[in-house]
Write a protein that holds these residues in place. Structure first.
Motif, PDB file in Angstrom:
ATOM      1  N   ARG A  97     -55.896 -58.724 -44.579  1.00 11.34           N
ATOM      2  CA  ARG A  97     -56.727 -58.769 -43.372  1.00 11.34           C
ATOM      3  C   ARG A  97     -58.119 -59.329 -43.674  1.00 11.34           C
ATOM      4  O   ARG A  97     -58.697 -60.051 -42.865  1.00 11.34           O
ATOM      5  N   ALA A 101     -59.723 -62.593 -41.969  1.00 19.17           N
ATOM      6  CA  ALA A 101     -61.050 -62.573 -41.333  1.00 19.17           C
ATOM      7  C   ALA A 101     -61.943 -63.668 -41.912  1.00 19.17           C
ATOM      8  O   ALA A 101     -62.712 -64.305 -41.181  1.00 19.17           O
ATOM      9  N   GLN A 104     -60.905 -66.860 -40.409  1.00 16.01           N
ATOM     10  CA  GLN A 104     -61.444 -66.915 -39.051  1.00 16.01           C
ATOM     11  C   GLN A 104     -62.905 -67.344 -39.094  1.00 16.01           C
ATOM     12  O   GLN A 104     -63.323 -68.243 -38.369  1.00 16.01           O
ATOM     13  N   ARG A 105     -63.687 -66.722 -39.958  1.00 18.15           N
ATOM     14  CA  ARG A 105     -65.122 -67.014 -40.071  1.00 18.15           C
ATOM     15  C   ARG A 105     -65.357 -68.484 -40.421  1.00 18.15           C
ATOM     16  O   ARG A 105     -66.267 -69.120 -39.911  1.00 18.15           O
TER      17      ARG A 105
END
Length: 156
Positions: A97, A101, A104-105
């Motif tokens: 996860r 993330a 995503q960033r």
């Protein structure tokens, strides 16, 4: 019993971890066969708590992220493990996860592979059990993390 494979099996198998860490240290690639039967030749760059990551042995050099629950078979050159390597040290390692993330960033373009197909786009949200992706069109798609077999991270 939980149906979320990432929660039910949150730690990389000691055997998989030892083999991946050894291959990484030696700069050798491993052939990983995943739950869908696909075989990937991977030069390991990161051994996480519940995933391994590395570059595909292709001219494009695509990076892949493979959740531990998707790994069925590992093949490598030479001994995969000997008696001295059966105990796998447990240093602090990142979780899948956290890697999602970070992707995503950084707005990575990814292909999320599942048993029923692949989904191209950019990860916009990482929820507890799913990722939301922006597709090349204006649509968005929610993909359950427990069904991710592997992720290809494409060059930006």
């Amino acid at each position: 019993m939980s149906t979320d494979r990432t929660l039910a099996h949150s730690v990389l198998s000691p055997s998989v971890g030892a083999v991946a860490a050894t291959a990484k240290a030696k700069g050798q690639s491993l052939r990983l066969t995943v739950a869908t039967g696909v075989s990937l030749e991977v030069r390991i760059s990161h051994v996480g708590r519940d995933f391994v990551a590395g570059s595909l042995e292709t001219p494009e050099g695509v990076t892949v992220i493979i959740p531990s629950v998707s790994i069925v078979v590992l093949d490598g050159d030479g001994l995969l493990m000997d008696d001295g390597e059966t105990a796998f040290p447990s240093p602090a390692r990142s979780h899948l996860r956290a890697l999602l993330a970070n992707s995503q960033r950084l707005s990575h373009r990814v292909i999320v592979h599942t048993a029923v197909g692949h989904h191209s786009g950019v990860i916009r949200t990482v929820a507890g059990d799913a990722v939301v992706m922006s597709l090349p069109s204006t649509q968005q798609r929610l993909v359950l993390i427990s069904h991710i077999v592997w992720i290809s991270v494409l060059g930006n």
